[in-house]
Motif scaffolding. Structure first.
Motif, PDB file in Angstrom:
ATOM      1  N   GLY A  61       3.673  -6.329   9.735  1.00  0.00           N
ATOM      2  CA  GLY A  61       3.150  -5.313   8.827  1.00  0.00           C
ATOM      3  C   GLY A  61       2.345  -5.856   7.667  1.00  0.00           C
ATOM      4  N   PRO A  65      -2.034  -4.588  10.149  1.00  0.00           N
ATOM      5  CA  PRO A  65      -2.793  -3.386   9.759  1.00  0.00           C
ATOM      6  C   PRO A  65      -4.144  -3.711   9.114  1.00  0.00           C
ATOM      7  N   ASP A  69      -7.626  -3.257  10.988  1.00  0.00           N
ATOM      8  CA  ASP A  69      -8.151  -2.084  10.276  1.00  0.00           C
ATOM      9  C   ASP A  69      -7.592  -0.783  10.860  1.00  0.00           C
ATOM     10  N   ILE A  70      -6.302  -0.822  11.158  1.00  0.00           N
ATOM     11  CA  ILE A  70      -5.587   0.363  11.636  1.00  0.00           C
ATOM     12  C   ILE A  70      -4.469   0.637  10.636  1.00  0.00           C
ATOM     13  N   ALA A  71      -4.575   1.721   9.915  1.00  0.00           N
ATOM     14  CA  ALA A  71      -3.586   2.092   8.900  1.00  0.00           C
ATOM     15  C   ALA A  71      -3.345   0.956   7.904  1.00  0.00           C
ATOM     16  N   PRO A  72      -4.402   0.456   7.261  1.00  0.00           N
ATOM     17  CA  PRO A  72      -4.230  -0.664   6.330  1.00  0.00           C
ATOM     18  C   PRO A  72      -3.310  -0.346   5.152  1.00  0.00           C
ATOM     19  N   VAL A  73      -3.021   0.921   4.913  1.00  0.00           N
ATOM     20  CA  VAL A  73      -2.085   1.286   3.851  1.00  0.00           C
ATOM     21  C   VAL A  73      -0.685   0.742   4.146  1.00  0.00           C
ATOM     22  N   MET A  74      -0.432   0.373   5.389  1.00  0.00           N
ATOM     23  CA  MET A  74       0.875  -0.168   5.747  1.00  0.00           C
ATOM     24  C   MET A  74       1.130  -1.546   5.134  1.00  0.00           C
ATOM     25  N   THR A  78       4.563  -2.222   3.398  1.00  0.00           N
ATOM     26  CA  THR A  78       5.409  -3.320   3.863  1.00  0.00           C
ATOM     27  C   THR A  78       5.787  -4.228   2.700  1.00  0.00           C
ATOM     28  N   HIS A 119      -3.446  -4.457  -3.079  1.00  0.00           N
ATOM     29  CA  HIS A 119      -3.926  -3.503  -2.075  1.00  0.00           C
ATOM     30  C   HIS A 119      -3.966  -2.071  -2.605  1.00  0.00           C
TER      31      HIS A 119
END
Length: 122
Positions: A61, A65, A69-74, A78, A119
């Motif tokens: 995590g 991500p 670049d898939i759900a970088p908010v994870m 994490t 982030h």
């Protein structure tokens, strides 16, 4: 700043990976015999393995991500979860009088705060 976040995330992911593999695949008895693993004597094997799996997920995590670049908010999510894990580790090691390990965990906590803050600020 982006490079610093990647370096911090990579370092923390490596720590999480090593800890996760150890807790997941090394027996509780072997962990309890090592310095820093004494806490496992009073913990159930399932609890130790669960922490190991959570650390493996944290390793993924912190990197995947953003890299994919898939759900970088994870990534910051994490990192926030890692902060909670480190608070628990610091309390546990503190109760056992392992203050050097509390210091090590506080460094990991600081890295996670940096990652989460960096982030979330962007």
């Amino acid at each position: 700043m982006d490079l610093a976040l990647w370096i911090a995330a990579g370092l923390l992911a490596a720590v999480a990976l090593v800890g996760g593999v150890t807790k997941t695949f090394v027996s509780k008895e072997k962990l309890a015999a090592q310095h820093g693993g004494e806490w496992t004597r009073n913990a159930g094997a399932g609890f130790v393995k669960t922490l190991g799996v959570l650390e493996l997920l944290a390793a993924a995590g912190l990197i995947l991500p953003a890299a994919l670049d898939i759900a970088p908010v994870m990534v910051p999510v994490t990192a926030l979860c890692w902060i909670l894990l480190m608070v628990g580790a610091m309390v546990t090691h503190g109760r056992l009088g392992q203050f050097k390990l509390v210091l090590v965990n506080s460094v990991y906590l600081a890295l996670a705060v940096f990652i989460a803050g960096g982030h979330l600020a962007t």
